[in-house]
Design an enzyme around this catalytic site. Structure first.
Site, PDB file in Angstrom:
ATOM      1  N   LEU A 103     -24.028  -1.561 -36.801  1.00 55.69           N
ATOM      2  CA  LEU A 103     -24.643  -1.332 -35.490  1.00 55.69           C
ATOM      3  C   LEU A 103     -24.218   0.019 -34.946  1.00 55.69           C
ATOM      4  O   LEU A 103     -23.092   0.467 -35.190  1.00 55.69           O
ATOM      5  CB  LEU A 103     -24.162  -2.410 -34.504  1.00 55.69           C
ATOM      6  N   GLU A 151     -25.872 -10.874 -26.882  1.00 58.80           N
ATOM      7  CA  GLU A 151     -24.882 -11.808 -27.420  1.00 58.80           C
ATOM      8  C   GLU A 151     -23.526 -11.122 -27.504  1.00 58.80           C
ATOM      9  O   GLU A 151     -23.386  -9.973 -27.060  1.00 58.80           O
ATOM     10  CB  GLU A 151     -25.342 -12.358 -28.770  1.00 58.80           C
ATOM     11  N   LYS A 153     -20.092  -9.550 -29.406  1.00 59.17           N
ATOM     12  CA  LYS A 153     -19.704  -8.897 -30.660  1.00 59.17           C
ATOM     13  C   LYS A 153     -18.379  -9.511 -31.087  1.00 59.17           C
ATOM     14  O   LYS A 153     -17.316  -9.181 -30.553  1.00 59.17           O
ATOM     15  CB  LYS A 153     -19.590  -7.389 -30.484  1.00 59.17           C
ATOM     16  N   LYS A 327     -30.005  -6.816 -28.683  1.00 59.68           N
ATOM     17  CA  LYS A 327     -31.034  -6.694 -29.719  1.00 59.68           C
ATOM     18  C   LYS A 327     -32.401  -6.854 -29.053  1.00 59.68           C
ATOM     19  O   LYS A 327     -32.571  -7.793 -28.251  1.00 59.68           O
ATOM     20  CB  LYS A 327     -30.845  -7.783 -30.785  1.00 59.68           C
ATOM     21  N   CYS A 448      26.584   1.285 -17.351  1.00 57.96           N
ATOM     22  CA  CYS A 448      27.919   1.197 -16.747  1.00 57.96           C
ATOM     23  C   CYS A 448      29.039   1.124 -17.782  1.00 57.96           C
ATOM     24  O   CYS A 448      30.211   1.137 -17.432  1.00 57.96           O
ATOM     25  CB  CYS A 448      28.007  -0.004 -15.812  1.00 57.96           C
TER      26      CYS A 448
HETATM   27  S1  IVH Z   1     -25.772  -7.773 -35.926  1.00 54.84           S
HETATM   28  C1  IVH Z   1     -28.374  -5.129 -38.277  1.00 54.84           C
HETATM   29  N1  IVH Z   1     -24.514  -9.225 -34.137  1.00 54.84           N
HETATM   30  O1  IVH Z   1     -20.489  -6.017 -36.089  1.00 54.84           O
HETATM   31  C2  IVH Z   1     -27.246  -5.553 -37.417  1.00 54.84           C
HETATM   32  N2  IVH Z   1     -23.214  -7.957 -35.671  1.00 54.84           N
HETATM   33  O2  IVH Z   1     -21.214  -3.059 -36.648  1.00 54.84           O
HETATM   34  C3  IVH Z   1     -26.253  -6.353 -38.128  1.00 54.84           C
HETATM   35  N3  IVH Z   1     -20.798  -8.253 -35.392  1.00 54.84           N
HETATM   36  O3  IVH Z   1     -20.764  -5.967 -39.558  1.00 54.84           O
HETATM   37  C4  IVH Z   1     -25.180  -6.882 -37.315  1.00 54.84           C
HETATM   38  N4  IVH Z   1     -20.897  -9.692 -33.734  1.00 54.84           N
HETATM   39  O4  IVH Z   1     -19.537  -7.936 -38.526  1.00 54.84           O
HETATM   40  C5  IVH Z   1     -24.379  -8.382 -35.171  1.00 54.84           C
HETATM   41  N5  IVH Z   1     -23.538 -10.598 -32.526  1.00 54.84           N
HETATM   42  C6  IVH Z   1     -23.419  -9.755 -33.560  1.00 54.84           C
HETATM   43  C7  IVH Z   1     -22.161  -9.361 -34.056  1.00 54.84           C
HETATM   44  C8  IVH Z   1     -22.100  -8.449 -35.111  1.00 54.84           C
HETATM   45  C9  IVH Z   1     -20.089  -9.020 -34.544  1.00 54.84           C
HETATM   46  C10 IVH Z   1     -20.197  -7.347 -36.392  1.00 54.84           C
HETATM   47  C11 IVH Z   1     -20.674  -7.589 -37.791  1.00 54.84           C
HETATM   48  C12 IVH Z   1     -21.202  -6.280 -38.281  1.00 54.84           C
HETATM   49  C13 IVH Z   1     -20.685  -5.297 -37.285  1.00 54.84           C
HETATM   50  C14 IVH Z   1     -21.740  -4.239 -37.074  1.00 54.84           C
END
Ligand code: IVH
Length: 713
Positions: A103, A151, A153, A327, A448
């Protein structure tokens, strides 16, 4: 208006129905599997367990027994088949048919506004974003804006799960995005991941998501590791990664891993869902865990408000996250926007400030606290972590330094989460320089010069200098003057430092001798503030007994205990005359606190300071003690063991406590009596070995009756 689908959930499944008594083993096996799957789904996906763990275990054991008896009924997707096979020599590689991308990251609100603008433009709409300096003032969210699914991360490891005809056939790590490692055997042990999907599953479904560990599970795992003398993990993410990397799935099976689904890879035999949100709901319906913290919003304002909401609750979430992810919700719009190099144009990770960073330890110094506690503190090369620049981190005590093996010169991981004081979580050993220096606890107080002692069973080393120690004196004065104690407005740390360093003030009583001239001579102290401070000191002469007791800074006597003491004794002289047994009479005062107070009052210099304070005019309204005459068994510690002939354990305890005794759980030299009934075990043996008097129920009742005769009520 903002569209919302917060916490959208799949409906609870119907129970499998009763099974006729004459069901065949095959039917029974089927029924048990359906029941076990349903309970797992309730637990992991709906977060609404339906049966106690013990009942689940009973069904599980029954299934195991039936499968052993009828091996022909065994299938790969049976809930009993999560661990199987021998340890692997190495993981195979897996080519992802749909690459696993990463991402783009954003950090500032501006990055989000720009992301929204790019999406809107890419979709041929005009972004109606507010100007950058007016981000928060727009009252209405942007109705015409692009729709996004928001959502979390998750801070774990990306995973691709391949289901064919509803059965989990392969699990692979992200790797470089093109090829990853086949960790199927390990992933099968994760109970949150279904081996078989519910309902009508497509021919091929690749689910992408994150394997992670709940913080509570991580803490339990680390406690277990430490107890077994095994290495502990730095954070939940490392624990999850380490657990997945095991070649022996039996080890992974003992690690409490979890999973949330958030994306789609290959799909055959079903239509792609119209939106990301519908897809997530679809996952949940198939029995895959999807996080409830998700929302559909419109435009940049909606995105920012989701980020703010989650940011405010980040520390209360039961798992670690490092940001939120936006997204574009409509899948055709996602396709229209497409990808740029390795990341989608339709998504953005809006990161929170990192809570862990690496930096170097420039020195380890010790600080002396109010009660003499010597705390080692790491002086760090400045590092921005958890939203602030950190230059110091506590190392707690010597044992902690040894356990974490921190040397001066080391590169360390520093964590600051919420308002918690920053701490060193681990050393990056590979980066230890040749001249790294181990920490040595000083044997003399750095302030001290008094001897430093470490009492047995205590982790903390202490300076024995008491009020001779300038550091303790300063801390004691700061404590004395604080708002919740004597409330001397304007007597801050800097002024206390100067007063002590100049030798003007040694004890709290000296404060009441200060005049305007002396104070006005201090650095950064004008006549006006000196006059105000003298007035504040004067005002503090009139106080309450509980504030005064708290202000004395007796170890283990916080505000609540000070209140209990004031109420119980009513007058200061009653407290001064109390011995340990009398102190134990006070509500919520146990042996440790009683000993600490008695020890404090046994030091003549402490009593002198108290007298000087009274002589200086510090006063409070006194009252009658609320204490009754001492209870007959006050100060006695009694242990109950075995079954008594007539009294229940609770009744016996109540009677003893009503007479003032403390009922303890284990026998030691300090135990006065052990009351033993039938089938008394090791506690009785220990009492006999230590020569502690042993009573039976009659003996106990007699003790109570004898004591009762002396009782005044
Ligand atoms: S979507 C095409 N959604 O972040 C997009 N990734 O930098 C694919 N991650 O390797 C990833 N929470 O391990 C997506 N809600 C979420 C996420 C998420 C954590 C991590 C995932 C990925 C990294 C991307």
């Amino acid at each position: 208006m903002t569209a919302k689908n917060e916490g959208a959930r799949a409906p609870a499944p119907a129970p499998a129905g009763a099974l006729p008594a004459d069901a065949s083993p095959a039917e029974r096996v089927q029924w048990l599997r359906a029941e076990l799957d349903r309970h797992s789904y309730q637990y992991y996906v709906l977060d609404a367990p339906t049966i106690p763990d013990a009942d689940y275990d009973a069904l599980f054991s029954e299934l195991q027994a039936l499968e052993t008896e009828h091996p022909d009924l065994l299938t790969d997707d049976s809930p009993t088949q999560r661990v199987g096979g021998a340890p692997l020599a190495a993981f195979d590689t897996v080519r992802h048919r749909v690459p696993m991308l990463s991402l783009n990251n954003g950090f500032e609100d501006e990055d989000v506004v720009n992301f929204d603008r790019r999406c809107a433009q890419g979709l041929g709409r005009t972004a109606v974003a507010a100007p950058a300096d007016d981000l928060f003032s727009a009252a209405e969210a942007d109705d015409n804006g692009v729709e996004y699914s928001c959502e979390l991360k998750f801070d774990g490891l990306a995973m691709s799960l391949r289901y064919e005809d509803g059965r989990l056939v392969q699990a692979a790590t992200r790797g470089d995005g093109e090829t990853g490692e086949d960790v199927t055997a390990n992933v099968r042990t994760i109970k949150a991941i279904p081996l078989k999907l519910r309902g009508k599953a497509p021919a091929v479904l690749e689910v992408r998501g994150e394997v992670f560990m709940y913080r509570a599970d991580f803490d339990k795992l680390n406690a277990r590791q430490a107890e077994a003398g095994e290495k502990t993990f730095v954070n939940p993410r490392n624990a999850a990664a380490g657990s997945l990397r095991q070649l022996d799935p039996r080890i992974t099976a003992r690690r409490p891993l979890s999973f949330f689904a958030y994306g789609l890879g290959e799909l055959e035999g079903a239509e792609r869902p119209p939106t990301h949100a519908v897809m997530l709901d679809g996952f949940a319906a198939l029995g895959l865990p999807v996080c409830d913290e998700r929302r559909v919003v419109k435009g940049a304002q909606g995105l920012l408000s989701f980020h703010r909401d989650i940011g405010a609750r980040r520390d209360q979430l039961p798992y670690d996250i490092d940001g939120v992810v936006y997204k574009v919700n409509a899948i055709p719009e996602q396709e229209q926007l497409g990808f740029v190099s390795r990341a989608p144009r339709f998504a953005l990770a809006h990161k929170f400030p990192a809570q862990e960073m690496t930096t170097t330890v420039e020195d380890i110094e010790v600080q002396v606290g109010r009660t003499g506690a010597i705390t080692p503190v790491a002086r760090l090369a400045p590092v921005f972590v958890g939203g602030v620049t950190v230059t110091n981190a506590t190392l707690h005590n010597e044992d902690e330094i040894r356990r974490k093996d921190v040397h001066v010169g080391d590169t360390v991981i520093v964590r600051r989460a919420g308002d918690v004081i920053p701490e060193v979580v681990a050393v990056v050993l590979e980066r230890r320089p040749a001249d790294a220096r181990a920490f040595v606890m000083p044997t003399a107080c750095p302030v001290c010069g008094s001897h430093v002692e470490k009492l047995e069973g205590e982790a903390v080393a202490r300076c024995t200098g008491g009020l001779i120690c300038a550091a303790q004196r300063k801390q004691a004065l700061i404590h004395f003057a604080q708002r919740r104690a004597m409330d001397i407005d304007g007597l801050g740390d800097k002024i206390v430092e100067q007063l002590v360093d100049m030798g003007v003030v040694r004890t709290p009583a000296d404060l009441y001798k200060l005049g305007v001239a002396k104070l006005a001579a201090l650095d950064r102290m004008a006549d006006k503030s000196a006059t105000n401070l003298v007035a504040a000191i004067d005002k503090s002469r009139s106080t309450t007994l509980n504030r005064f007791i708290f202000a004395l800074g007796i170890r283990h006597v916080g505000e609540a205990t000070a209140k209990d003491l004031a109420k119980h004794f009513g007058k200061l002289d009653n407290l001064l005359a109390a011995d340990e047994a009398a102190l134990l009479e006070v509500n919520d005062v146990g042996p440790v606190v009683a000993q600490s107070i008695a020890g404090f009052l046994a030091e003549s210099h402490n009593v002198e300071v108290i007298e000087q304070l009274r002589a200086a005019g510090v006063h409070w309204p006194e009252s009658e003690p609320t204490a009754r005459a001492p209870l007959p068994l006050a100060g006695k510690t009694i242990v109950l063991t075995g079954t008594l002939p007539t009294l229940s354990r609770e009744d016996a305890k109540e009677k003893l406590e009503a007479a003032g005794a403390k009922v303890a759980g284990s026998v030691s030299k300090k135990t006065d009596y052990v009351v033993a009934g039938a089938e008394a075990g090791s506690k009785l043996e220990k009492a006999q070995a230590l020569g502690v008097p042993v009573l039976d129920e009659d003996g106990m009742l007699k003790l109570l009756a004898d004591a009762g005769e002396g009782e005044p009520q």
